[in-house]
Design an enzyme around this catalytic site. Sequence first.
Site, PDB file in Angstrom:
ATOM      1  N   ARG A 105       0.897  -1.251   0.019  1.00 20.04           N
ATOM      2  CA  ARG A 105       0.052  -0.091   0.012  1.00 20.04           C
ATOM      3  C   ARG A 105       0.948   1.150   0.193  1.00 20.04           C
ATOM      4  O   ARG A 105       1.806   1.328   0.726  1.00 20.04           O
ATOM      5  CB  ARG A 105      -1.035  -0.006   1.283  1.00 20.04           C
ATOM      6  CG  ARG A 105      -1.644   1.234   1.396  1.00 20.04           C
ATOM      7  CD  ARG A 105      -2.822   1.284   2.512  1.00 20.04           C
ATOM      8  NE  ARG A 105      -3.485   2.433   2.545  1.00 20.04           N
ATOM      9  CZ  ARG A 105      -3.790   3.297   3.538  1.00 20.04           C
ATOM     10  NH1 ARG A 105      -3.441   2.768   4.650  1.00 20.04           N
ATOM     11  NH2 ARG A 105      -4.275   4.347   3.440  1.00 20.04           N
ATOM     12  N   HIS A 149      -3.075  10.944   1.342  1.00 17.74           N
ATOM     13  CA  HIS A 149      -2.651  10.610   2.618  1.00 17.74           C
ATOM     14  C   HIS A 149      -2.134  11.812   2.914  1.00 17.74           C
ATOM     15  O   HIS A 149      -0.922  12.142   3.305  1.00 17.74           O
ATOM     16  CB  HIS A 149      -1.789   9.342   2.268  1.00 17.74           C
ATOM     17  CG  HIS A 149      -1.451   8.811   3.959  1.00 17.74           C
ATOM     18  ND1 HIS A 149      -1.518   7.571   3.853  1.00 17.74           N
ATOM     19  CD2 HIS A 149      -1.169   9.301   5.007  1.00 17.74           C
ATOM     20  CE1 HIS A 149      -1.224   7.095   5.380  1.00 17.74           C
ATOM     21  NE2 HIS A 149      -1.236   8.371   6.054  1.00 17.74           N
ATOM     22  N   GLU A 194      -8.047   8.185   6.197  1.00 15.56           N
ATOM     23  CA  GLU A 194      -8.508   8.797   7.468  1.00 15.56           C
ATOM     24  C   GLU A 194      -9.093  10.246   7.347  1.00 15.56           C
ATOM     25  O   GLU A 194      -8.413  11.136   8.064  1.00 15.56           O
ATOM     26  CB  GLU A 194      -7.275   8.615   8.685  1.00 15.56           C
ATOM     27  CG  GLU A 194      -6.697   7.311   8.735  1.00 15.56           C
ATOM     28  CD  GLU A 194      -5.668   7.262   9.905  1.00 15.56           C
ATOM     29  OE1 GLU A 194      -5.185   8.264  10.282  1.00 15.56           O
ATOM     30  OE2 GLU A 194      -5.244   5.983  10.125  1.00 15.56           O
ATOM     31  N   ASN A 320      -8.010   1.092   9.751  1.00 16.40           N
ATOM     32  CA  ASN A 320      -6.851   1.366  10.432  1.00 16.40           C
ATOM     33  C   ASN A 320      -7.111   1.315  11.775  1.00 16.40           C
ATOM     34  O   ASN A 320      -7.716   1.968  12.431  1.00 16.40           O
ATOM     35  CB  ASN A 320      -6.066   2.795  10.073  1.00 16.40           C
ATOM     36  CG  ASN A 320      -5.874   3.066   8.455  1.00 16.40           C
ATOM     37  OD1 ASN A 320      -5.958   1.962   7.634  1.00 16.40           O
ATOM     38  ND2 ASN A 320      -5.656   4.227   8.166  1.00 16.40           N
ATOM     39  N   TYR A 322      -5.012   0.956  15.694  1.00 15.69           N
ATOM     40  CA  TYR A 322      -4.101   0.942  16.519  1.00 15.69           C
ATOM     41  C   TYR A 322      -4.328   0.691  17.950  1.00 15.69           C
ATOM     42  O   TYR A 322      -3.883  -0.124  18.893  1.00 15.69           O
ATOM     43  CB  TYR A 322      -3.488   2.468  16.490  1.00 15.69           C
ATOM     44  CG  TYR A 322      -2.936   2.568  15.056  1.00 15.69           C
ATOM     45  CD1 TYR A 322      -1.548   2.038  14.793  1.00 15.69           C
ATOM     46  CD2 TYR A 322      -3.366   3.183  14.159  1.00 15.69           C
ATOM     47  CE1 TYR A 322      -0.682   2.215  13.634  1.00 15.69           C
ATOM     48  CE2 TYR A 322      -2.875   3.377  12.632  1.00 15.69           C
ATOM     49  CZ  TYR A 322      -1.636   2.860  12.486  1.00 15.69           C
ATOM     50  OH  TYR A 322      -0.929   2.969  11.372  1.00 15.69           O
ATOM     51  N   GLU A 381      -4.082  -0.649   8.017  1.00 19.36           N
ATOM     52  CA  GLU A 381      -2.916  -0.288   8.952  1.00 19.36           C
ATOM     53  C   GLU A 381      -3.141  -0.596  10.093  1.00 19.36           C
ATOM     54  O   GLU A 381      -4.098  -0.726  10.882  1.00 19.36           O
ATOM     55  CB  GLU A 381      -3.030   1.366   9.102  1.00 19.36           C
ATOM     56  CG  GLU A 381      -2.263   2.005   8.006  1.00 19.36           C
ATOM     57  CD  GLU A 381      -2.358   3.657   8.111  1.00 19.36           C
ATOM     58  OE1 GLU A 381      -2.322   3.895   9.271  1.00 19.36           O
ATOM     59  OE2 GLU A 381      -2.554   4.185   7.208  1.00 19.36           O
TER      60      GLU A 381
HETATM   61  C1  GCO Z   1      -2.361   6.839   9.538  1.00 21.92           C
HETATM   62  C2  GCO Z   1      -1.394   7.804   9.562  1.00 21.92           C
HETATM   63  C3  GCO Z   1      -0.151   7.061   9.534  1.00 21.92           C
HETATM   64  C4  GCO Z   1       0.717   7.214  10.741  1.00 21.92           C
HETATM   65  C5  GCO Z   1       0.372   5.867  11.701  1.00 21.92           C
HETATM   66  C6  GCO Z   1       1.227   5.999  12.943  1.00 21.92           C
HETATM   67  O1  GCO Z   1      -2.804   6.666   8.381  1.00 21.92           O
HETATM   68  O2  GCO Z   1      -2.745   6.412  10.694  1.00 21.92           O
HETATM   69  O3  GCO Z   1      -1.514   8.360   8.500  1.00 21.92           O
HETATM   70  O4  GCO Z   1       0.428   7.900   8.571  1.00 21.92           O
HETATM   71  O5  GCO Z   1       2.240   7.330  10.472  1.00 21.92           O
HETATM   72  O6  GCO Z   1      -0.936   5.928  12.064  1.00 21.92           O
HETATM   73  O7  GCO Z   1       0.602   7.293  13.453  1.00 21.92           O
END
Ligand code: GCO
Length: 473
Positions: A105, A149, A194, A320, A322, A381
């Site tokens: 990607r 992005h 995002e 995405n 985290y 992500e």
């Molecule tokens: C995302 C951000 C990434 C960041 C990653 C860590 O898409 O979330 O664009 O570019 O680097 O999330 O914070």
Amino acid sequence: MTQSASPLSLNPGSAAPAGAAAPADDAAPRRSDFADDFLWGCATSSYQIEGAAHEDGRVESIWDRFAATPGKIRDGSSGAVACDHYHRWPQDLDIARSLGLNAYRFSIAWPRIFDGVDAAPNDKGLGFYDRLVDGMLERGLQPWATLYHWDLPQWLQERGGWNERATVDAFVELADAVTRRLGDRVKHWITQNEPWCTAMIGHHEGWHAPGLSDFKTALQVCHHVLLSHGKAVPVIRANVPDAKVGIALSLHPVRAASDSPEDRAALLRHDGLRFRWFMDPLYGRGYPAQTVSAVGPAAPVILEGDLDAIAAPTDFLGVNYYFPETVAHAPGHGPLGARVLPPGADVQTTAMGWEVAPEGLTELLRRIEDEYRPGPIYLTENGSCYDDALEPDGAIHDGERRAYLQRHLGALRDTVRAGVPVKGYFAWSLLDNFEWAEGYLRRFGLVHVDYATQQRRLKDSARWYRAFLHGEE
Ligand code: GCO
């Protein structure tokens, strides 16, 4: 701080939960737990890795301008050189192939394509992505292109940026030019990455470019970003009849800080803006009515036809993921009197202070499936930041990142077994890179980058991913 782990059932009337009975599995994940056609990738983005800020007709982006503004980037750096991927991409794609990835990607830098002077796209800018895509195909990597992005050309910002409807039209032109050029080879297209971050971090919280702090502007920007996605979808399909088109959202599973009515109400308010403000219009439900009334005069101007455009049918949803969010009632905090709490002292976190919660991935994806049934889902992500130490022998023993990856793949396996149609996983990120307002202080890569020499070195996490992908784990 005490955090309750009670997730909220936000939509009790929705479809039956996906595979509610499937238990979590403690066994380590193996590639053979996943379908043969599952996609295994890494994700990157243009401004974070490319560098070559002035080459081949590239013009200034809002991130160049923001980074040049004193105090905006923690280490005073910028993406002007970054990983020098613009020149070193063959080596980077070689690494991706050597890991055993079958997908990659990347994003297109808009300032390489349109300079605001010529109406025609910049052939040299397009030529770079031509070569990059050919390089992926030669190495057996399925290209997944993101059209935005975050590196908006500065000339568009000077005309009002995403706050202006004209930027939607400009984005559609970008989508048209890029898909005409690459669409014979690139079949997977992510329109926007995002929108929350573009809108809220860039225009309300202000710690990302363009660095504005106005909630009303942020909501108008958000509407235009979603609209740009919806309007680009048919254009991409017209140029690439066999295209698969989607959007990538950053989403969190959410919990109330306690079972008090105040915290649960705050959670609903937060969720309305952070989750449903995106998912509802994309899946044809319009903006959530309660949130529209809660934001009052900050609500965006919506023209006739906009909501239909935003709800354009897509082929997949990119998620995405985290970390989870725990939300507390906080009068006067933020636009809706709700606050996301920092993780408690007893919780494992990454160097970003983000809670490590693989089970949150399962919870999030099951919610999405139960409430929206978006079709195929890709984890576009997922990754972690740790303070890596480069050993004298060149090794990087990033055991925590390796464990993060392994545990999230375990959760992903459980999610798929529970009946959620996840079809691929992209680790963030292939390389250490420019982490926005944190500059180069934060490393998310599976591959270490020595910024003084541009040497790449596989971290232990990359070695583990390689072994996993080769069926040796
Ligand atoms: C995302 C951000 C990434 C960041 C990653 C860590 O898409 O979330 O664009 O570019 O680097 O999330 O914070």
